[in-house]
Scaffold this active site. Structure first.
Site, PDB file in Angstrom:
ATOM      1  N   SER A 139       0.833  -1.131   0.000  1.00 28.18           N
ATOM      2  CA  SER A 139       0.006   0.008   0.266  1.00 28.18           C
ATOM      3  C   SER A 139       0.788   1.267  -0.015  1.00 28.18           C
ATOM      4  O   SER A 139       1.953   1.069   0.239  1.00 28.18           O
ATOM      5  CB  SER A 139      -0.764   0.128   1.172  1.00 28.18           C
ATOM      6  OG  SER A 139      -1.399   1.407   1.508  1.00 28.18           O
ATOM      7  N   TYR A 152      -2.071  -1.037  10.652  1.00 24.70           N
ATOM      8  CA  TYR A 152      -1.955  -1.384   9.275  1.00 24.70           C
ATOM      9  C   TYR A 152      -0.661  -0.669   8.662  1.00 24.70           C
ATOM     10  O   TYR A 152       0.117  -1.393   7.617  1.00 24.70           O
ATOM     11  CB  TYR A 152      -3.089  -0.680   8.610  1.00 24.70           C
ATOM     12  CG  TYR A 152      -3.343  -0.731   7.122  1.00 24.70           C
ATOM     13  CD1 TYR A 152      -4.108  -1.758   6.639  1.00 24.70           C
ATOM     14  CD2 TYR A 152      -2.696   0.004   6.223  1.00 24.70           C
ATOM     15  CE1 TYR A 152      -4.460  -2.011   5.324  1.00 24.70           C
ATOM     16  CE2 TYR A 152      -2.920   0.040   4.857  1.00 24.70           C
ATOM     17  CZ  TYR A 152      -3.930  -1.030   4.319  1.00 24.70           C
ATOM     18  OH  TYR A 152      -3.996  -1.185   3.056  1.00 24.70           O
TER      19      TYR A 152
HETATM   20  P1  NAD Z   1     -11.349  -6.522   1.032  1.00 25.03           P
HETATM   21  O1  NAD Z   1     -11.892  -6.156   2.240  1.00 25.03           O
HETATM   22  O2  NAD Z   1     -12.160  -6.090  -0.305  1.00 25.03           O
HETATM   23  O3  NAD Z   1     -10.902  -7.966   0.541  1.00 25.03           O
HETATM   24  C1  NAD Z   1     -10.206  -8.321   1.633  1.00 25.03           C
HETATM   25  C2  NAD Z   1     -10.130  -9.899   1.476  1.00 25.03           C
HETATM   26  O4  NAD Z   1      -9.466 -10.513   2.789  1.00 25.03           O
HETATM   27  C3  NAD Z   1     -11.669 -10.384   1.977  1.00 25.03           C
HETATM   28  O5  NAD Z   1     -12.263 -11.327   0.964  1.00 25.03           O
HETATM   29  C4  NAD Z   1     -11.444 -10.788   3.214  1.00 25.03           C
HETATM   30  O6  NAD Z   1     -12.392 -12.165   3.676  1.00 25.03           O
HETATM   31  C5  NAD Z   1     -10.171 -11.620   3.305  1.00 25.03           C
HETATM   32  N1  NAD Z   1      -9.572 -11.562   4.495  1.00 25.03           N
HETATM   33  C6  NAD Z   1      -9.562 -10.663   5.561  1.00 25.03           C
HETATM   34  N2  NAD Z   1      -9.052 -11.389   6.686  1.00 25.03           N
HETATM   35  C7  NAD Z   1      -8.741 -12.702   6.624  1.00 25.03           C
HETATM   36  C8  NAD Z   1      -8.272 -13.748   7.134  1.00 25.03           C
HETATM   37  N3  NAD Z   1      -7.873 -13.465   8.687  1.00 25.03           N
HETATM   38  N4  NAD Z   1      -8.188 -14.861   6.833  1.00 25.03           N
HETATM   39  C9  NAD Z   1      -8.520 -15.036   5.415  1.00 25.03           C
HETATM   40  N5  NAD Z   1      -8.906 -14.082   4.526  1.00 25.03           N
HETATM   41  C10 NAD Z   1      -9.090 -12.905   5.236  1.00 25.03           C
HETATM   42  O7  NAD Z   1      -9.913  -5.577   0.709  1.00 25.03           O
HETATM   43  P2  NAD Z   1      -9.166  -4.995  -0.624  1.00 25.03           P
HETATM   44  O8  NAD Z   1      -9.394  -3.544  -0.431  1.00 25.03           O
HETATM   45  O9  NAD Z   1      -9.363  -5.972  -1.762  1.00 25.03           O
HETATM   46  O10 NAD Z   1      -7.793  -5.238   0.127  1.00 25.03           O
HETATM   47  C11 NAD Z   1      -6.565  -6.126  -0.284  1.00 25.03           C
HETATM   48  C12 NAD Z   1      -5.460  -5.724  -0.204  1.00 25.03           C
HETATM   49  O11 NAD Z   1      -5.145  -4.670  -0.585  1.00 25.03           O
HETATM   50  C13 NAD Z   1      -5.196  -5.544   1.438  1.00 25.03           C
HETATM   51  O12 NAD Z   1      -3.870  -6.049   1.856  1.00 25.03           O
HETATM   52  C14 NAD Z   1      -5.029  -4.092   1.576  1.00 25.03           C
HETATM   53  O13 NAD Z   1      -4.406  -3.647   2.721  1.00 25.03           O
HETATM   54  C15 NAD Z   1      -4.623  -3.743   0.148  1.00 25.03           C
HETATM   55  N6  NAD Z   1      -4.933  -2.450  -0.176  1.00 25.03           N
HETATM   56  C16 NAD Z   1      -6.042  -1.878  -0.306  1.00 25.03           C
HETATM   57  C17 NAD Z   1      -6.180  -0.806  -0.811  1.00 25.03           C
HETATM   58  C18 NAD Z   1      -7.628  -0.054  -1.164  1.00 25.03           C
HETATM   59  O14 NAD Z   1      -7.533   1.181  -1.270  1.00 25.03           O
HETATM   60  N7  NAD Z   1      -8.649  -0.933  -1.015  1.00 25.03           N
HETATM   61  C19 NAD Z   1      -5.169   0.268  -0.859  1.00 25.03           C
HETATM   62  C20 NAD Z   1      -3.912  -0.095  -0.900  1.00 25.03           C
HETATM   63  C21 NAD Z   1      -3.495  -1.635  -0.339  1.00 25.03           C
END
Ligand code: NAD
Length: 257
Positions: A139, A152
């Site tokens: 991120s 985070y």
């Molecule tokens: P999201 O909430 O849409 O999806 C996350 C997924 O991870 C979900 O399906 C959830 O069930 C799964 N998950 C969470 N905890 C878990 C656990 N203990 N065991 C198994 N599965 C688990 O999130 P997203 O926005 O797609 O984020 C995905 C990654 O991208 C994350 O690491 C997040 O930090 C990173 N990220 C997101 C953004 C953003 O703006 N959305 C920006 C930068 C980085």
């Protein structure tokens, strides 16, 4: 060892197996779809059984329903992945002095310890064949801090360190390891944050996006999950074999400040 000849078959990733964590939603889902479309068999790893099963069926993959905060469950995942996308993550927003320690520990387990455990068990397979790709979905918060996101930000900085170490150890074996560093991506994780901030500040959701989230971003829009997935996919291509130990900001200029 010759690390350039043992490339994926021309035209994509057929014959390759990819393990994607958090694949049931958002960025992980988009990565799983893109890798499957390129021909890889995908292990769909997620806590959410229903969506993981549906996606696995749709892309002809295999669902592994595990809680990544449980070390024993993580250690039950397959070891024969050629590509690992460490993506699963969660957020908790609170000042450090009010941050629940068990929540902090949970976030480190899911976002740092699980990637380490997955890699320590899959790298021997990649080393044995002289080819592997590790894509860590970090991120902007792997490079910059924001107030109230201590767990985070700490976890993402930890993942950056793991990624670089794996890059150094994996290079002689044809294994690359990189981080992708998105700004705000339009996923359920961010949609929940927009709704919460709109309530907290008493302002419309569009204003939360424009005034708060995109304040430091030069390109004034959220990124789509598919755009992140295309960078992850490119990192698995032969063109990316010299790129390792890097962190690639996909942040609309946020870190140009
Ligand atoms: P999201 O909430 O849409 O999806 C996350 C997924 O991870 C979900 O399906 C959830 O069930 C799964 N998950 C969470 N905890 C878990 C656990 N203990 N065991 C198994 N599965 C688990 O999130 P997203 O926005 O797609 O984020 C995905 C990654 O991208 C994350 O690491 C997040 O930090 C990173 N990220 C997101 C953004 C953003 O703006 N959305 C920006 C930068 C980085």
């Amino acid at each position: 060892m010759d690390t350039t000849s043992d490339r994926p078959p021309a035209g994509g990733l057929s014959g390759r197996t990819a393990l994607v964590t958090g694949a049931a939603s958002g960025i992980g889902l988009a990565c799983a779809e893109a890798l499957a479309e390129a021909g890889a068999k995908v292990y769909v790893v997620d806590l959410a059984a229903g969506p993981a099963g549906e996606l696995a069926e749709r892309i002809n993959g295999v669902a592994h329903v595990v809680d990544l905060s449980d070390p024993a469950a993580v250690d039950s995942l397959p070891t024969d992945a050629d590509i690992v996308v460490n993506n699963a993550g969660l957020q908790h927003v609170a000042p450090v002095h009010e941050f629940p320690p068990e929540r902090f520990a949970l976030i480190q387990r899911v976002m740092v310890e699980a990637p380490f455990r997955i890699l320590r068990r899959t790298l021997p397979h990649m080393y044995a064949q002289g080819w592997g790709r590790v894509v860590n979905i970090s991120s902007v918060h792997g490079l910059r801090a924001s107030a109230f996101k201590s767990a985070y930000v700490t976890a993402k900085h930890g993942l950056e360190g793991l990624s670089k170490t794996v890059a150094l150890e994996g290079a002689p074996h044809g294994v690359t390891s990189n981080c992708v560093n998105p700004g705000y991506v339009r996923t359920p994780l961010v949609e929940r944050q927009i709704a919460a901030q709109s309530l907290a500040h008493g302002i419309p959701e569009e204003e939360v996006v424009e005034r708060i989230m995109l304040d430091r971003t030069a390109v004034k829009r959220l990124i789509e999950p598919g755009e992140v997935a295309q960078l992850a996919l490119w990192l698995c291509s032969p063109h990316a074999s010299y790129l390792t130990g890097a962190s690639l900001p996909l942040d609309g200029g946020w870190t140009a400040h």
